[in-house]
Design a protein around this motif. Structure first.
Motif, PDB file in Angstrom:
ATOM      1  N   LEU A 113      12.347  -5.080   9.558  1.00  0.00           N
ATOM      2  CA  LEU A 113      11.268  -4.058   9.161  1.00  0.00           C
ATOM      3  C   LEU A 113      10.977  -4.244   7.494  1.00  0.00           C
ATOM      4  O   LEU A 113       9.702  -4.178   7.425  1.00  0.00           O
ATOM      5  N   ARG A 114      11.801  -4.748   7.033  1.00  0.00           N
ATOM      6  CA  ARG A 114      11.609  -5.037   5.472  1.00  0.00           C
ATOM      7  C   ARG A 114      10.448  -6.427   5.350  1.00  0.00           C
ATOM      8  O   ARG A 114       9.836  -6.410   4.710  1.00  0.00           O
ATOM      9  N   ALA A 115      10.944  -7.182   6.246  1.00  0.00           N
ATOM     10  CA  ALA A 115      10.031  -8.526   6.445  1.00  0.00           C
ATOM     11  C   ALA A 115       8.491  -8.263   7.029  1.00  0.00           C
ATOM     12  O   ALA A 115       7.860  -8.744   6.461  1.00  0.00           O
ATOM     13  N   TYR A 116       8.753  -7.133   7.955  1.00  0.00           N
ATOM     14  CA  TYR A 116       7.400  -6.783   8.570  1.00  0.00           C
ATOM     15  C   TYR A 116       6.490  -6.026   7.428  1.00  0.00           C
ATOM     16  O   TYR A 116       5.331  -6.539   7.174  1.00  0.00           O
ATOM     17  N   THR A 117       7.098  -5.334   6.658  1.00  0.00           N
ATOM     18  CA  THR A 117       6.155  -4.674   5.404  1.00  0.00           C
ATOM     19  C   THR A 117       5.705  -5.814   4.497  1.00  0.00           C
ATOM     20  O   THR A 117       4.710  -5.632   3.824  1.00  0.00           O
ATOM     21  N   GLU A 118       6.732  -6.665   4.091  1.00  0.00           N
ATOM     22  CA  GLU A 118       6.405  -7.745   3.110  1.00  0.00           C
ATOM     23  C   GLU A 118       5.347  -8.517   3.819  1.00  0.00           C
ATOM     24  O   GLU A 118       4.307  -8.922   2.884  1.00  0.00           O
ATOM     25  N   ILE A 119       5.364  -8.964   5.009  1.00  0.00           N
ATOM     26  CA  ILE A 119       4.128  -9.783   5.504  1.00  0.00           C
ATOM     27  C   ILE A 119       2.804  -8.733   5.626  1.00  0.00           C
ATOM     28  O   ILE A 119       1.752  -9.307   5.207  1.00  0.00           O
TER      29      ILE A 119
END
Length: 122
Positions: A113-119
């Motif tokens: 989920l952190r990777a999703y928000t970063e992208i």
């Protein structure tokens, strides 16, 4: 991680077919940008055409697994190209649902989920 600078080297790679929807991915041996040398980077076909050596750009690279990285975003000439945000959201959601009754397995789902928000915010 976000890496800015002049792309000086795009190493050789091995292409593999993933699906008819997303196309394929290339595992590149090394990317050299802004004084950084990043090894074992997976690059989706949607972003591969934007990696031209000699251009100033910003790359968004996330951890794919323990030893590989995955390119998820490219900013070049004022344009932003992203790939993989939906995949990260789905992985995080599935892990949350499957392992929601345990506390420890939730930690990897938060990573996705952190990777999703970063992208999404790149």
């Amino acid at each position: 991680m976000r890496v800015k600078g002049k792309l000086t080297l795009v190493g050789s790679g091995e292409w593999k077919f993933v699906s008819s929807y997303s196309g394929g991915k290339t595992r590149i041996s090394v990317l050299e940008i802004g004084g950084h040398s990043i090894k074992n980077v997976t690059v989706p076909d949607a972003l591969k055409d934007h990696l031209l050596a000699g251009q100033d750009m910003e790359l968004l690279i996330i951890k794919g697994d323990l030893i590989h990285y995955e390119l998820c975003g490219v900013k070049v000439h004022g344009n932003t190209y992203r790939h993989g945000a939906t995949t990260q959201l789905v992985r995080g959601t599935v892990l949350s649902v499957l392992f929601g009754w345990l506390v420890i397995p939730l930690i990897p789902s938060f990573m996705f989920l952190r990777a999703y928000t970063e992208i999404s915010t790149f």
